[in-house]
Scaffold this motif. Structure first.
Motif, PDB file in Angstrom:
ATOM      1  N   GLU A  68       2.772 -10.260   0.786  1.00  0.00           N
ATOM      2  CA  GLU A  68       3.529 -10.344  -0.466  1.00  0.00           C
ATOM      3  C   GLU A  68       2.964  -9.381  -1.515  1.00  0.00           C
ATOM      4  O   GLU A  68       3.720  -8.761  -2.266  1.00  0.00           O
ATOM      5  CB  GLU A  68       3.515 -11.769  -1.008  1.00  0.00           C
ATOM      6  N   ALA A  71       4.084  -5.868  -0.556  1.00  0.00           N
ATOM      7  CA  ALA A  71       5.501  -5.692  -0.859  1.00  0.00           C
ATOM      8  C   ALA A  71       5.707  -5.464  -2.358  1.00  0.00           C
ATOM      9  O   ALA A  71       6.508  -4.609  -2.747  1.00  0.00           O
ATOM     10  CB  ALA A  71       6.295  -6.911  -0.386  1.00  0.00           C
ATOM     11  N   ALA A  72       4.979  -6.180  -3.185  1.00  0.00           N
ATOM     12  CA  ALA A  72       5.081  -6.006  -4.635  1.00  0.00           C
ATOM     13  C   ALA A  72       4.603  -4.622  -5.051  1.00  0.00           C
ATOM     14  O   ALA A  72       5.185  -3.985  -5.922  1.00  0.00           O
ATOM     15  CB  ALA A  72       4.295  -7.094  -5.352  1.00  0.00           C
ATOM     16  N   VAL A  74       4.658  -1.881  -3.159  1.00  0.00           N
ATOM     17  CA  VAL A  74       5.677  -0.922  -2.704  1.00  0.00           C
ATOM     18  C   VAL A  74       6.869  -0.949  -3.673  1.00  0.00           C
ATOM     19  O   VAL A  74       7.393   0.093  -4.075  1.00  0.00           O
ATOM     20  CB  VAL A  74       6.121  -1.243  -1.268  1.00  0.00           C
ATOM     21  N   GLU A  75       7.266  -2.133  -4.090  1.00  0.00           N
ATOM     22  CA  GLU A  75       8.405  -2.288  -5.006  1.00  0.00           C
ATOM     23  C   GLU A  75       8.108  -1.626  -6.358  1.00  0.00           C
ATOM     24  O   GLU A  75       8.941  -0.913  -6.902  1.00  0.00           O
ATOM     25  CB  GLU A  75       8.719  -3.769  -5.206  1.00  0.00           C
ATOM     26  N   GLN A  76       6.917  -1.837  -6.875  1.00  0.00           N
ATOM     27  CA  GLN A  76       6.517  -1.208  -8.150  1.00  0.00           C
ATOM     28  C   GLN A  76       6.460   0.299  -8.005  1.00  0.00           C
ATOM     29  O   GLN A  76       6.870   1.019  -8.906  1.00  0.00           O
ATOM     30  CB  GLN A  76       5.157  -1.728  -8.614  1.00  0.00           C
ATOM     31  N   ALA A  78       8.152   2.165  -5.969  1.00  0.00           N
ATOM     32  CA  ALA A  78       9.509   2.718  -5.815  1.00  0.00           C
ATOM     33  C   ALA A  78      10.230   2.793  -7.157  1.00  0.00           C
ATOM     34  O   ALA A  78      11.024   3.692  -7.386  1.00  0.00           O
ATOM     35  CB  ALA A  78      10.308   1.855  -4.847  1.00  0.00           C
ATOM     36  N   SER A  79       9.936   1.867  -8.044  1.00  0.00           N
ATOM     37  CA  SER A  79      10.625   1.847  -9.340  1.00  0.00           C
ATOM     38  C   SER A  79       9.965   2.764 -10.368  1.00  0.00           C
ATOM     39  O   SER A  79      10.528   3.007 -11.421  1.00  0.00           O
ATOM     40  CB  SER A  79      10.690   0.423  -9.888  1.00  0.00           C
TER      41      SER A  79
END
Length: 80
Positions: A68, A71-72, A74-76, A78-79
């Motif tokens: 988790e 994933a967080a 990677v998400e940060q 990408a944004s």
């Protein structure tokens, strides 16, 4: 009795023998604590151990897995 002078900037040089007895060296921090029984301030080295911090931060309500967290991240990323 050991004494020191307060400068116009409010600074005091702690005499060498006092620094030695308190175990202080350059860059160390000290705390001034009011002893309510005597009405005098005490100088205490503020050189606490890391283990003294145990319990300062509460445990999170929900535990997060490494997956988790990744994933967080990677998400940060990408944004951004």
């Amino acid at each position: 009795m050991v004494s020191a002078t307060v400068t116009s900037k409010g600074q005091v040089t702690i005499p060498a023998d006092v620094r030695t007895q308190l175990g202080l060296s350059a860059g160390d921090r000290i705390e001034f604590v009011l002893n309510e029984a005597t009405g005098r301030y005490e100088v205490i080295p503020a050189t606490g151990s890391v283990t003294a911090l145990k319990g300062v931060i509460r445990k999170p309500a929900k535990l997060i897995s490494i997956d988790e967290m990744n994933a967080a991240i990677v998400e940060q990323g990408a944004s951004a």
